[in-house]
Design an enzyme around this catalytic site. Structure first.
Site, PDB file in Angstrom:
ATOM      1  N   ASP A  26     -32.833  15.227 -26.342  1.00  0.00           N
ATOM      2  CA  ASP A  26     -33.129  16.397 -27.187  1.00  0.00           C
ATOM      3  C   ASP A  26     -34.562  16.354 -27.719  1.00  0.00           C
ATOM      4  O   ASP A  26     -35.132  15.281 -27.912  1.00  0.00           O
ATOM      5  CB  ASP A  26     -32.122  16.424 -28.350  1.00  0.00           C
ATOM      6  CG  ASP A  26     -32.025  17.795 -28.996  1.00  0.00           C
ATOM      7  OD1 ASP A  26     -32.542  18.773 -28.424  1.00  0.00           O
ATOM      8  OD2 ASP A  26     -31.425  17.889 -30.089  1.00  0.00           O
ATOM      9  N   GLY A  27     -35.109  17.541 -27.961  1.00  0.00           N
ATOM     10  CA  GLY A  27     -36.413  17.649 -28.613  1.00  0.00           C
ATOM     11  C   GLY A  27     -37.554  18.099 -27.706  1.00  0.00           C
ATOM     12  O   GLY A  27     -38.715  18.081 -28.123  1.00  0.00           O
ATOM     13  N   SER A  71     -26.029  22.157 -21.515  1.00  0.00           N
ATOM     14  CA  SER A  71     -24.671  22.248 -22.053  1.00  0.00           C
ATOM     15  C   SER A  71     -24.070  23.617 -21.753  1.00  0.00           C
ATOM     16  O   SER A  71     -24.790  24.571 -21.418  1.00  0.00           O
ATOM     17  CB  SER A  71     -24.698  22.019 -23.568  1.00  0.00           C
ATOM     18  OG  SER A  71     -25.222  23.160 -24.228  1.00  0.00           O
ATOM     19  N   ASN A  74     -25.854  26.107 -23.740  1.00  0.00           N
ATOM     20  CA  ASN A  74     -27.281  26.386 -23.535  1.00  0.00           C
ATOM     21  C   ASN A  74     -27.550  27.734 -22.844  1.00  0.00           C
ATOM     22  O   ASN A  74     -28.693  28.203 -22.815  1.00  0.00           O
ATOM     23  CB  ASN A  74     -27.972  25.248 -22.771  1.00  0.00           C
ATOM     24  CG  ASN A  74     -28.193  23.995 -23.605  1.00  0.00           C
ATOM     25  OD1 ASN A  74     -28.125  22.870 -23.114  1.00  0.00           O
ATOM     26  ND2 ASN A  74     -28.459  24.171 -24.902  1.00  0.00           N
ATOM     27  N   TRP A  75     -26.492  28.377 -22.330  1.00  0.00           N
ATOM     28  CA  TRP A  75     -26.671  29.726 -21.749  1.00  0.00           C
ATOM     29  C   TRP A  75     -27.090  30.734 -22.810  1.00  0.00           C
ATOM     30  O   TRP A  75     -27.565  31.824 -22.477  1.00  0.00           O
ATOM     31  CB  TRP A  75     -25.371  30.213 -21.091  1.00  0.00           C
ATOM     32  CG  TRP A  75     -24.893  29.381 -19.948  1.00  0.00           C
ATOM     33  CD1 TRP A  75     -23.841  28.512 -19.964  1.00  0.00           C
ATOM     34  CD2 TRP A  75     -25.417  29.346 -18.611  1.00  0.00           C
ATOM     35  NE1 TRP A  75     -23.681  27.930 -18.723  1.00  0.00           N
ATOM     36  CE2 TRP A  75     -24.638  28.429 -17.868  1.00  0.00           C
ATOM     37  CE3 TRP A  75     -26.479  29.998 -17.957  1.00  0.00           C
ATOM     38  CZ2 TRP A  75     -24.872  28.133 -16.531  1.00  0.00           C
ATOM     39  CZ3 TRP A  75     -26.716  29.701 -16.615  1.00  0.00           C
ATOM     40  CH2 TRP A  75     -25.914  28.780 -15.927  1.00  0.00           C
ATOM     41  N   GLU A 213     -21.075   3.058 -29.491  1.00  0.00           N
ATOM     42  CA  GLU A 213     -22.033   2.793 -30.558  1.00  0.00           C
ATOM     43  C   GLU A 213     -23.083   3.899 -30.476  1.00  0.00           C
ATOM     44  O   GLU A 213     -23.606   4.195 -29.406  1.00  0.00           O
ATOM     45  CB  GLU A 213     -22.699   1.425 -30.351  1.00  0.00           C
ATOM     46  CG  GLU A 213     -21.746   0.250 -30.448  1.00  0.00           C
ATOM     47  CD  GLU A 213     -21.096   0.119 -31.819  1.00  0.00           C
ATOM     48  OE1 GLU A 213     -21.761   0.455 -32.825  1.00  0.00           O
ATOM     49  OE2 GLU A 213     -19.927  -0.292 -31.876  1.00  0.00           O
TER      50      GLU A 213
HETATM   51  C1  IPE Z   1     -27.777  19.321 -26.557  1.00  0.00           C
HETATM   52  O1  IPE Z   1     -28.964  19.733 -27.146  1.00  0.00           O
HETATM   53  C2  IPE Z   1     -27.785  19.679 -25.111  1.00  0.00           C
HETATM   54  C3  IPE Z   1     -28.735  18.953 -24.266  1.00  0.00           C
HETATM   55  C4  IPE Z   1     -29.504  17.991 -24.665  1.00  0.00           C
HETATM   56  C5  IPE Z   1     -28.757  19.364 -22.902  1.00  0.00           C
HETATM   57  P1  IPE Z   1     -29.085  21.125 -27.918  1.00  0.00           P
HETATM   58  O2  IPE Z   1     -30.473  21.231 -28.378  1.00  0.00           O
HETATM   59  O3  IPE Z   1     -28.559  22.221 -27.062  1.00  0.00           O
HETATM   60  O4  IPE Z   1     -28.063  20.918 -29.120  1.00  0.00           O
HETATM   61  P2  IPE Z   1     -27.985  21.598 -30.533  1.00  0.00           P
HETATM   62  O5  IPE Z   1     -27.997  23.086 -30.331  1.00  0.00           O
HETATM   63  O6  IPE Z   1     -29.183  21.145 -31.307  1.00  0.00           O
HETATM   64  O7  IPE Z   1     -26.722  21.103 -31.134  1.00  0.00           O
HETATM   65  C1  IPE Z   2     -33.345  19.355 -24.962  1.00  0.00           C
HETATM   66  O1  IPE Z   2     -34.450  19.841 -25.652  1.00  0.00           O
HETATM   67  C2  IPE Z   2     -33.219  19.928 -23.588  1.00  0.00           C
HETATM   68  C3  IPE Z   2     -32.142  20.918 -23.440  1.00  0.00           C
HETATM   69  C4  IPE Z   2     -31.270  21.261 -24.352  1.00  0.00           C
HETATM   70  C5  IPE Z   2     -32.039  21.537 -22.145  1.00  0.00           C
HETATM   71  P1  IPE Z   2     -34.371  21.202 -26.459  1.00  0.00           P
HETATM   72  O2  IPE Z   2     -34.749  22.319 -25.566  1.00  0.00           O
HETATM   73  O3  IPE Z   2     -33.051  21.356 -27.129  1.00  0.00           O
HETATM   74  O4  IPE Z   2     -35.511  20.959 -27.520  1.00  0.00           O
HETATM   75  P2  IPE Z   2     -35.470  21.331 -29.051  1.00  0.00           P
HETATM   76  O5  IPE Z   2     -34.221  20.728 -29.629  1.00  0.00           O
HETATM   77  O6  IPE Z   2     -35.453  22.821 -29.150  1.00  0.00           O
HETATM   78  O7  IPE Z   2     -36.704  20.727 -29.627  1.00  0.00           O
HETATM   79 MG    MG Z   3     -32.302  20.785 -28.907  1.00  0.00          MG
END
Ligand code: IPE
Ligand code: IPE
Ligand code: MG
Length: 246
Positions: A26-27, A71, A74-75, A213
């Site tokens: 994430d991020g 996920s 994510n759609w 963990e």
């Molecule tokens: C979780 O991250 C999904 C992936 C890393 C692919 P998200 O960025 O979608 O999760 P939320 O919305 O912060 O919970």
């Molecule tokens: C994780 O990074 C990748 C996916 C969820 C596909 P993000 O796209 O969620 O990045 P942030 O959380 O918005 O920084």
């Molecule tokens: Mg994210």
């Protein structure tokens, strides 16, 4: 980038590695924003990070890694971003045939496939076929993956068997249910890593993390380095795992 065994020996006990590492990558978006770049640049940088981390985990001798790439939720993102991510994943799967399988990685996609484009579905089949006889780490790419969808599917399949009389409802136990998960025949996740400071599961591997963990870092995924993986594993090795015992 591979850390020599000498350098990491002090930190990691190579004989007691986690069997299965889960990673919520994430991020990416925030990483790009900090640099004044479009979110897509963060996703590209994240894909590079993924290659390095899988290579390092494989070199260490970890047997399974599951990475959350997209996920079922994510759609909801703008179509432009979804399209970019899908293309990046397609590219990754294509190149993985050449690059990652060179590292002896077995690649599998887990998640619901029917919502994915035909092109990606076909590439998944090719990549899985191409890497299936490799002997290194098994990498599950969670792509259109949702933990609830996975468990619901398993319940549906078991119900069908019960209705047809193949099994008795009272015989259903957790081992039987596990057989219907995408991670069938794989060990549970024992170390779960999430980057970017968020401390939640976001529907990732709900069944498989029951005794994992959890390890969190504020680092954003594109900044996550093999040294951070070492740190997570070293911390994991210092935890007292009781599994409900004493
Ligand atoms: C979780 O991250 C999904 C992936 C890393 C692919 P998200 O960025 O979608 O999760 P939320 O919305 O912060 O919970
Ligand atoms: C994780 O990074 C990748 C996916 C969820 C596909 P993000 O796209 O969620 O990045 P942030 O959380 O918005 O920084
Ligand atoms: Mg994210």
């Amino acid at each position: 980038m591979f850390f020599s065994k000498k350098k990491k020996a002090a930190e990691i006990d190579l004989l007691h590695l986690p069997k299965h590492i889960g990673v919520i990558m994430d991020g990416n978006g925030r990483w790009a924003k900090k640099r004044g770049l479009p979110r897509s640049a963060g996703h590209s940088a994240g894909a590079e990070s993924l290659k390095k981390i899988v290579t390092e985990a494989n070199n260490l001798g970890v047997k399974y890694i599951t990475v959350y790439a997209f996920s079922t939720e994510n759609w909801k993102r703008p179509k432009e971003e979804v399209d970019f991510l899908m293309n990046l994943l397609l590219d990754y799967l294509r190149n993985a045939e050449k690059t990652l399988s060179g590292e002896n990685v077995v690649i599998r996609a887990i998640g619901s496939r029917k919502e994915l484009s035909k092109e990606i579905q076909e590439q998944i089949v090719k990549t899985e076929e191409f890497t299936k006889n490799n002997t290194g780490i098994v990498m599950n790419i969670a792509l259109n993956y949702g933990g609830r969808e996975e468990i619901t599917n398993a319940a549906r399949e078991l119900s069908k068997k019960a209705v047809s009389g193949e099994i008795k409802p009272d015989d259903i136990n957790d081992e039987m249910l596990s057989e219907y998960l995408y991670t069938k025949n794989q060990p549970d996740i024992d170390l779960l890593i999430r980057t970017s400071g968020e401390q939640r599961l976001s529907n990732f591997m709900l069944w498989q993390v029951s005794y994992a963990e959890m390890w969190f870092t504020d680092k954003l995924w594109p900044d996550f380095k093999p040294a951070d993986l070492h740190k997570a594993i070293a911390d994991f090795q210092n935890r007292g795992r009781r599994f409900g015992g004493i």
